[in-house]
Design a protein around this motif. Sequence first.
Motif, PDB file in Angstrom:
ATOM      1  N   ILE A  31     -11.887  21.829  28.968  1.00  0.00           N
ATOM      2  CA  ILE A  31     -12.201  22.228  27.328  1.00  0.00           C
ATOM      3  C   ILE A  31     -12.206  20.460  26.944  1.00  0.00           C
ATOM      4  CG2 ILE A  31     -11.500  23.059  25.388  1.00  0.00           C
ATOM      5  CD1 ILE A  31     -10.020  25.293  26.909  1.00  0.00           C
ATOM      6  N   LEU A  32     -13.367  20.427  25.977  1.00  0.00           N
ATOM      7  CA  LEU A  32     -13.339  18.871  25.378  1.00  0.00           C
ATOM      8  C   LEU A  32     -13.429  19.304  23.957  1.00  0.00           C
ATOM      9  CD1 LEU A  32     -15.925  17.050  27.196  1.00  0.00           C
ATOM     10  CD2 LEU A  32     -13.838  16.504  27.357  1.00  0.00           C
ATOM     11  N   SER A  33     -12.402  18.706  23.055  1.00  0.00           N
ATOM     12  CA  SER A  33     -12.172  18.820  21.821  1.00  0.00           C
ATOM     13  C   SER A  33     -12.528  17.440  20.989  1.00  0.00           C
ATOM     14  CB  SER A  33     -10.729  19.624  21.617  1.00  0.00           C
ATOM     15  OG  SER A  33     -10.518  19.577  20.024  1.00  0.00           O
ATOM     16  N   GLY A  34     -12.816  17.429  20.065  1.00  0.00           N
ATOM     17  CA  GLY A  34     -13.286  16.178  19.183  1.00  0.00           C
ATOM     18  C   GLY A  34     -13.891  16.497  17.951  1.00  0.00           C
ATOM     19  N   ASP A  35     -13.781  15.522  17.083  1.00  0.00           N
ATOM     20  CA  ASP A  35     -14.528  15.682  15.925  1.00  0.00           C
ATOM     21  C   ASP A  35     -16.105  15.598  15.699  1.00  0.00           C
ATOM     22  OD1 ASP A  35     -11.850  15.617  14.452  1.00  0.00           O
ATOM     23  OD2 ASP A  35     -11.957  13.485  14.269  1.00  0.00           O
ATOM     24  N   GLN A  36     -16.566  14.831  16.912  1.00  0.00           N
ATOM     25  CA  GLN A  36     -18.039  14.909  17.027  1.00  0.00           C
ATOM     26  C   GLN A  36     -18.621  16.042  17.929  1.00  0.00           C
ATOM     27  OE1 GLN A  36     -19.440  12.396  15.119  1.00  0.00           O
ATOM     28  NE2 GLN A  36     -17.406  11.809  14.448  1.00  0.00           N
ATOM     29  N   LEU A  37     -17.791  16.712  18.482  1.00  0.00           N
ATOM     30  CA  LEU A  37     -18.473  17.788  19.125  1.00  0.00           C
ATOM     31  C   LEU A  37     -18.668  19.201  18.518  1.00  0.00           C
ATOM     32  CD1 LEU A  37     -15.831  17.464  22.311  1.00  0.00           C
ATOM     33  CD2 LEU A  37     -18.177  16.591  22.145  1.00  0.00           C
ATOM     34  N   HIS A  38     -19.374  20.096  19.124  1.00  0.00           N
ATOM     35  CA  HIS A  38     -19.628  21.216  18.424  1.00  0.00           C
ATOM     36  C   HIS A  38     -19.115  22.512  19.148  1.00  0.00           C
ATOM     37  CE1 HIS A  38     -22.890  18.323  17.684  1.00  0.00           C
ATOM     38  NE2 HIS A  38     -22.970  18.792  16.469  1.00  0.00           N
ATOM     39  N   THR A  39     -18.535  23.303  18.400  1.00  0.00           N
ATOM     40  CA  THR A  39     -18.008  24.486  19.021  1.00  0.00           C
ATOM     41  C   THR A  39     -18.889  25.372  19.890  1.00  0.00           C
ATOM     42  OG1 THR A  39     -15.980  24.300  17.394  1.00  0.00           O
ATOM     43  CG2 THR A  39     -16.357  26.485  18.543  1.00  0.00           C
ATOM     44  N   LEU A  40     -18.470  25.833  20.815  1.00  0.00           N
ATOM     45  CA  LEU A  40     -19.317  26.849  21.887  1.00  0.00           C
ATOM     46  C   LEU A  40     -20.583  26.429  21.860  1.00  0.00           C
ATOM     47  CD1 LEU A  40     -17.750  30.166  20.216  1.00  0.00           C
ATOM     48  CD2 LEU A  40     -17.540  29.519  22.506  1.00  0.00           C
ATOM     49  N   TYR A  41     -20.850  25.204  22.072  1.00  0.00           N
ATOM     50  CA  TYR A  41     -22.483  24.698  22.306  1.00  0.00           C
ATOM     51  C   TYR A  41     -22.416  24.462  23.829  1.00  0.00           C
ATOM     52  CZ  TYR A  41     -26.634  21.660  21.546  1.00  0.00           C
ATOM     53  OH  TYR A  41     -27.873  21.126  21.809  1.00  0.00           O
ATOM     54  N   ASP A  42     -22.972  25.378  24.487  1.00  0.00           N
ATOM     55  CA  ASP A  42     -23.126  25.394  25.954  1.00  0.00           C
ATOM     56  C   ASP A  42     -23.717  24.166  26.436  1.00  0.00           C
ATOM     57  OD1 ASP A  42     -21.432  27.559  25.846  1.00  0.00           O
ATOM     58  OD2 ASP A  42     -23.415  29.017  26.114  1.00  0.00           O
TER      59      ASP A  42
ATOM     60  N   ILE B 116     -15.121  22.169  21.730  1.00  0.00           N
ATOM     61  CA  ILE B 116     -14.657  22.752  20.489  1.00  0.00           C
ATOM     62  C   ILE B 116     -14.536  21.471  19.603  1.00  0.00           C
ATOM     63  CG2 ILE B 116     -12.505  22.838  21.329  1.00  0.00           C
ATOM     64  CD1 ILE B 116     -11.944  25.204  19.360  1.00  0.00           C
ATOM     65  N   ASN B 117     -14.915  21.630  18.229  1.00  0.00           N
ATOM     66  CA  ASN B 117     -14.711  20.711  17.219  1.00  0.00           C
ATOM     67  C   ASN B 117     -13.422  20.691  16.757  1.00  0.00           C
ATOM     68  OD1 ASN B 117     -14.793  19.859  14.351  1.00  0.00           O
ATOM     69  ND2 ASN B 117     -16.624  19.006  15.139  1.00  0.00           N
ATOM     70  N   SER B 118     -12.889  19.793  16.537  1.00  0.00           N
ATOM     71  CA  SER B 118     -11.404  19.589  16.036  1.00  0.00           C
ATOM     72  C   SER B 118     -10.884  20.462  15.115  1.00  0.00           C
ATOM     73  CB  SER B 118     -10.782  18.210  15.722  1.00  0.00           C
ATOM     74  OG  SER B 118     -11.039  17.350  16.975  1.00  0.00           O
TER      75      SER B 118
ATOM     76  N   ALA C  84       0.419  14.780  20.507  1.00  0.00           N
ATOM     77  CA  ALA C  84       1.301  15.764  19.689  1.00  0.00           C
ATOM     78  C   ALA C  84       0.924  15.994  18.399  1.00  0.00           C
ATOM     79  CB  ALA C  84       2.622  15.098  19.819  1.00  0.00           C
ATOM     80  N   GLY C  85       0.946  16.939  17.731  1.00  0.00           N
ATOM     81  CA  GLY C  85       0.760  17.208  16.293  1.00  0.00           C
ATOM     82  C   GLY C  85       0.447  18.709  16.231  1.00  0.00           C
ATOM     83  N   ALA C  86      -0.295  18.904  15.017  1.00  0.00           N
ATOM     84  CA  ALA C  86      -0.429  20.290  14.565  1.00  0.00           C
ATOM     85  C   ALA C  86      -1.465  21.046  15.524  1.00  0.00           C
ATOM     86  CB  ALA C  86      -0.924  20.568  13.409  1.00  0.00           C
ATOM     87  N   ASN C  87      -2.611  20.287  16.024  1.00  0.00           N
ATOM     88  CA  ASN C  87      -3.479  21.039  17.000  1.00  0.00           C
ATOM     89  C   ASN C  87      -3.134  21.039  18.305  1.00  0.00           C
ATOM     90  OD1 ASN C  87      -5.564  21.104  15.131  1.00  0.00           O
ATOM     91  ND2 ASN C  87      -6.765  19.269  15.725  1.00  0.00           N
ATOM     92  N   ARG C  88      -2.090  19.962  18.880  1.00  0.00           N
ATOM     93  CA  ARG C  88      -1.622  20.371  20.116  1.00  0.00           C
ATOM     94  C   ARG C  88      -0.716  21.617  20.140  1.00  0.00           C
ATOM     95  NH1 ARG C  88       1.145  15.857  23.624  1.00  0.00           N
ATOM     96  NH2 ARG C  88       3.016  16.965  24.545  1.00  0.00           N
ATOM     97  N   ASP C  89       0.187  21.897  18.985  1.00  0.00           N
ATOM     98  CA  ASP C  89       0.945  23.075  18.797  1.00  0.00           C
ATOM     99  C   ASP C  89      -0.057  24.284  18.772  1.00  0.00           C
ATOM    100  OD1 ASP C  89       3.095  21.197  18.614  1.00  0.00           O
ATOM    101  OD2 ASP C  89       2.998  21.497  16.313  1.00  0.00           O
ATOM    102  N   THR C  90      -1.165  24.196  17.974  1.00  0.00           N
ATOM    103  CA  THR C  90      -1.908  25.584  18.239  1.00  0.00           C
ATOM    104  C   THR C  90      -2.507  25.810  19.548  1.00  0.00           C
ATOM    105  OG1 THR C  90      -2.712  24.902  15.882  1.00  0.00           O
ATOM    106  CG2 THR C  90      -4.060  26.307  17.205  1.00  0.00           C
TER     107      THR C  90
ATOM    108  N   ALA D 201      -5.414  25.345  36.144  1.00  0.00           N
ATOM    109  CA  ALA D 201      -6.566  26.497  35.697  1.00  0.00           C
ATOM    110  C   ALA D 201      -7.137  26.041  34.499  1.00  0.00           C
ATOM    111  CB  ALA D 201      -5.950  27.695  35.736  1.00  0.00           C
ATOM    112  N   CYS D 202      -6.836  25.284  33.660  1.00  0.00           N
ATOM    113  CA  CYS D 202      -7.188  25.084  32.325  1.00  0.00           C
ATOM    114  C   CYS D 202      -6.822  23.602  31.898  1.00  0.00           C
ATOM    115  CB  CYS D 202      -7.046  25.923  31.397  1.00  0.00           C
ATOM    116  SG  CYS D 202      -7.638  25.848  29.744  1.00  0.00           S
ATOM    117  N   ILE D 203      -7.767  22.966  31.483  1.00  0.00           N
ATOM    118  CA  ILE D 203      -7.414  21.593  30.930  1.00  0.00           C
ATOM    119  C   ILE D 203      -8.001  21.181  29.591  1.00  0.00           C
ATOM    120  CG2 ILE D 203      -7.449  18.921  31.247  1.00  0.00           C
ATOM    121  CD1 ILE D 203      -7.456  19.452  34.201  1.00  0.00           C
ATOM    122  N   VAL D 204      -7.094  20.854  28.575  1.00  0.00           N
ATOM    123  CA  VAL D 204      -7.640  20.529  27.373  1.00  0.00           C
ATOM    124  C   VAL D 204      -7.542  19.008  26.939  1.00  0.00           C
ATOM    125  CG1 VAL D 204      -7.692  21.003  24.788  1.00  0.00           C
ATOM    126  CG2 VAL D 204      -7.014  22.833  26.521  1.00  0.00           C
ATOM    127  N   TYR D 205      -8.727  18.287  26.812  1.00  0.00           N
ATOM    128  CA  TYR D 205      -8.873  17.156  26.658  1.00  0.00           C
ATOM    129  C   TYR D 205      -9.440  16.424  25.370  1.00  0.00           C
ATOM    130  CZ  TYR D 205      -9.564  12.060  27.804  1.00  0.00           C
ATOM    131  OH  TYR D 205      -9.473  10.866  27.692  1.00  0.00           O
TER     132      TYR D 205
END
Length: 134
Positions: free
Chosen positions: A75-86, A98-100, A3-9, A40-44
Amino acid sequence: YPAGANRDTIEQTLQSLGYQLVCTDDMREAQERMRFVRFACIVYQADMHGKLESSPFHANMSAMAMEHRRHIFYILSGDQLHTLYDLEALALSANLTINSKDISRLHIVLRKAFQAHEELFGPLLEELGIHSKN
């Protein structure tokens, strides 16, 4: 995703795309729900349960039978990940990373990612659907 701002978005963005949401902070609950519901979609969040490499949830997603996994946009999200890096997403058995800090632009990122995914996998999934009916 916690829970938090990122989850709300994330929730607002996915709802605007027509997804029905199930949110949980509990990994066991998420895995149990996945046994009975086709998502259909999972964000972790990659570091939600320690390191991604030691996450039972991520291990479960990575080892999932392809007949189920190919229908999930993971979809994986995190501070160490790079957005749209296939290549990073591919190496992590995900469809998108996706970077946080880019979560606030998730709607733009998803638009690009869904389009690229459809271009790459659309014909394959269509062909698999045709053959599974026979």
